[in-house]
Write a protein that holds these residues in place. Structure first.
Motif, PDB file in Angstrom:
ATOM      1  N   HIS A 147      34.544  41.992  43.672  1.00  0.00           N
ATOM      2  CA  HIS A 147      33.745  42.749  44.645  1.00  0.00           C
ATOM      3  C   HIS A 147      32.535  43.382  43.961  1.00  0.00           C
ATOM      4  CE1 HIS A 147      32.692  46.110  47.322  1.00  0.00           C
ATOM      5  NE2 HIS A 147      33.065  45.279  48.284  1.00  0.00           N
ATOM      6  N   LYS A 148      32.747  43.944  42.789  1.00  0.00           N
ATOM      7  CA  LYS A 148      31.664  44.560  42.026  1.00  0.00           C
ATOM      8  C   LYS A 148      30.613  43.518  41.646  1.00  0.00           C
ATOM      9  CE  LYS A 148      31.007  47.035  37.690  1.00  0.00           C
ATOM     10  NZ  LYS A 148      31.670  47.507  36.483  1.00  0.00           N
ATOM     11  N   ARG A 149      31.064  42.341  41.239  1.00  0.00           N
ATOM     12  CA  ARG A 149      30.149  41.261  40.849  1.00  0.00           C
ATOM     13  C   ARG A 149      29.311  40.783  42.035  1.00  0.00           C
ATOM     14  NH1 ARG A 149      27.025  38.873  37.860  1.00  0.00           N
ATOM     15  NH2 ARG A 149      27.196  36.667  37.492  1.00  0.00           N
ATOM     16  N   VAL A 150      29.956  40.634  43.194  1.00  0.00           N
ATOM     17  CA  VAL A 150      29.238  40.207  44.397  1.00  0.00           C
ATOM     18  C   VAL A 150      28.198  41.246  44.787  1.00  0.00           C
ATOM     19  CG1 VAL A 150      29.515  39.788  46.883  1.00  0.00           C
ATOM     20  CG2 VAL A 150      31.058  38.700  45.255  1.00  0.00           C
ATOM     21  N   LYS A 151      28.528  42.524  44.652  1.00  0.00           N
ATOM     22  CA  LYS A 151      27.571  43.590  44.972  1.00  0.00           C
ATOM     23  C   LYS A 151      26.365  43.530  44.036  1.00  0.00           C
ATOM     24  CE  LYS A 151      27.030  48.579  45.525  1.00  0.00           C
ATOM     25  NZ  LYS A 151      25.631  48.461  45.223  1.00  0.00           N
ATOM     26  N   GLU A 152      26.592  43.280  42.751  1.00  0.00           N
ATOM     27  CA  GLU A 152      25.486  43.157  41.798  1.00  0.00           C
ATOM     28  C   GLU A 152      24.561  42.001  42.170  1.00  0.00           C
ATOM     29  OE1 GLU A 152      27.385  42.646  38.023  1.00  0.00           O
ATOM     30  OE2 GLU A 152      27.803  44.781  37.775  1.00  0.00           O
ATOM     31  N   ILE A 153      25.152  40.874  42.528  1.00  0.00           N
ATOM     32  CA  ILE A 153      24.356  39.703  42.911  1.00  0.00           C
ATOM     33  C   ILE A 153      23.580  39.986  44.190  1.00  0.00           C
ATOM     34  CG2 ILE A 153      24.480  37.297  43.664  1.00  0.00           C
ATOM     35  CD1 ILE A 153      26.904  37.025  41.727  1.00  0.00           C
ATOM     36  N   ARG A 154      24.252  40.600  45.188  1.00  0.00           N
ATOM     37  CA  ARG A 154      23.589  40.938  46.447  1.00  0.00           C
ATOM     38  C   ARG A 154      22.437  41.905  46.208  1.00  0.00           C
ATOM     39  NH1 ARG A 154      27.301  44.069  49.755  1.00  0.00           N
ATOM     40  NH2 ARG A 154      26.333  45.770  48.637  1.00  0.00           N
ATOM     41  N   ASP A 155      22.629  42.884  45.348  1.00  0.00           N
ATOM     42  CA  ASP A 155      21.565  43.848  45.046  1.00  0.00           C
ATOM     43  C   ASP A 155      20.366  43.158  44.391  1.00  0.00           C
ATOM     44  OD1 ASP A 155      23.095  45.861  46.119  1.00  0.00           O
ATOM     45  OD2 ASP A 155      23.699  46.700  44.179  1.00  0.00           O
ATOM     46  N   PHE A 156      20.638  42.185  43.509  1.00  0.00           N
ATOM     47  CA  PHE A 156      19.539  41.452  42.898  1.00  0.00           C
ATOM     48  C   PHE A 156      18.749  40.682  43.948  1.00  0.00           C
ATOM     49  CE2 PHE A 156      18.014  37.320  41.396  1.00  0.00           C
ATOM     50  CZ  PHE A 156      16.952  37.759  40.617  1.00  0.00           C
ATOM     51  N   TYR A 157      19.452  39.976  44.818  1.00  0.00           N
ATOM     52  CA  TYR A 157      18.754  39.197  45.843  1.00  0.00           C
ATOM     53  C   TYR A 157      17.996  40.100  46.811  1.00  0.00           C
ATOM     54  CZ  TYR A 157      20.726  34.817  44.249  1.00  0.00           C
ATOM     55  OH  TYR A 157      21.047  33.715  43.502  1.00  0.00           O
TER      56      TYR A 157
END
Length: 97
Positions: free
Chosen positions: A15-25
């Motif tokens: 979940h943390k990893r997906v949030k990081e990726i979403r924040d980058f995009y």
């Protein structure tokens, strides 16, 4: 040292990893949407001086650094470095006790 993660811990990490990726995009999308506006304003107000290049390139550097961090392409402080440092600190703390 082998890592034994529970299902909840693995879910939290994913979940943390997906949030990081979403924040980058999201950061990238704002960059892509805002820079044409900045360029248009520059060309309408002072076409002889392209000050918009400062914004475009100045903002591209943090975008690139953010992407490198999110996708683990950091030559300096990457995940392996973090793991080594965590182990080093934990070992140092266990020797003090």
């Amino acid at each position: 040292m082998e890592k034994n993660y529970t299902e909840a811990e693995r879910y939290y990490q994913a979940h943390k990893r997906v949030k990081e990726i979403r924040d980058f995009y999201s950061h990238l999308a704002v960059y892509i949407l805002c820079n044409p506006i900045v360029i248009a304003v520059n060309l309408m107000t002072s076409p002889g001086y392209l000050w918009c290049l400062y914004s475009v390139f100045g903002w591209a550097i943090p975008i690139a650094l953010h992407g490198m961090k999110v996708f683990n392409y950091g030559p300096f402080f990457n995940k392996e470095w973090e793991e080594r440092k965590i182990r080093e600190i934990m070992e140092k703390d266990s020797r003090k006790e």
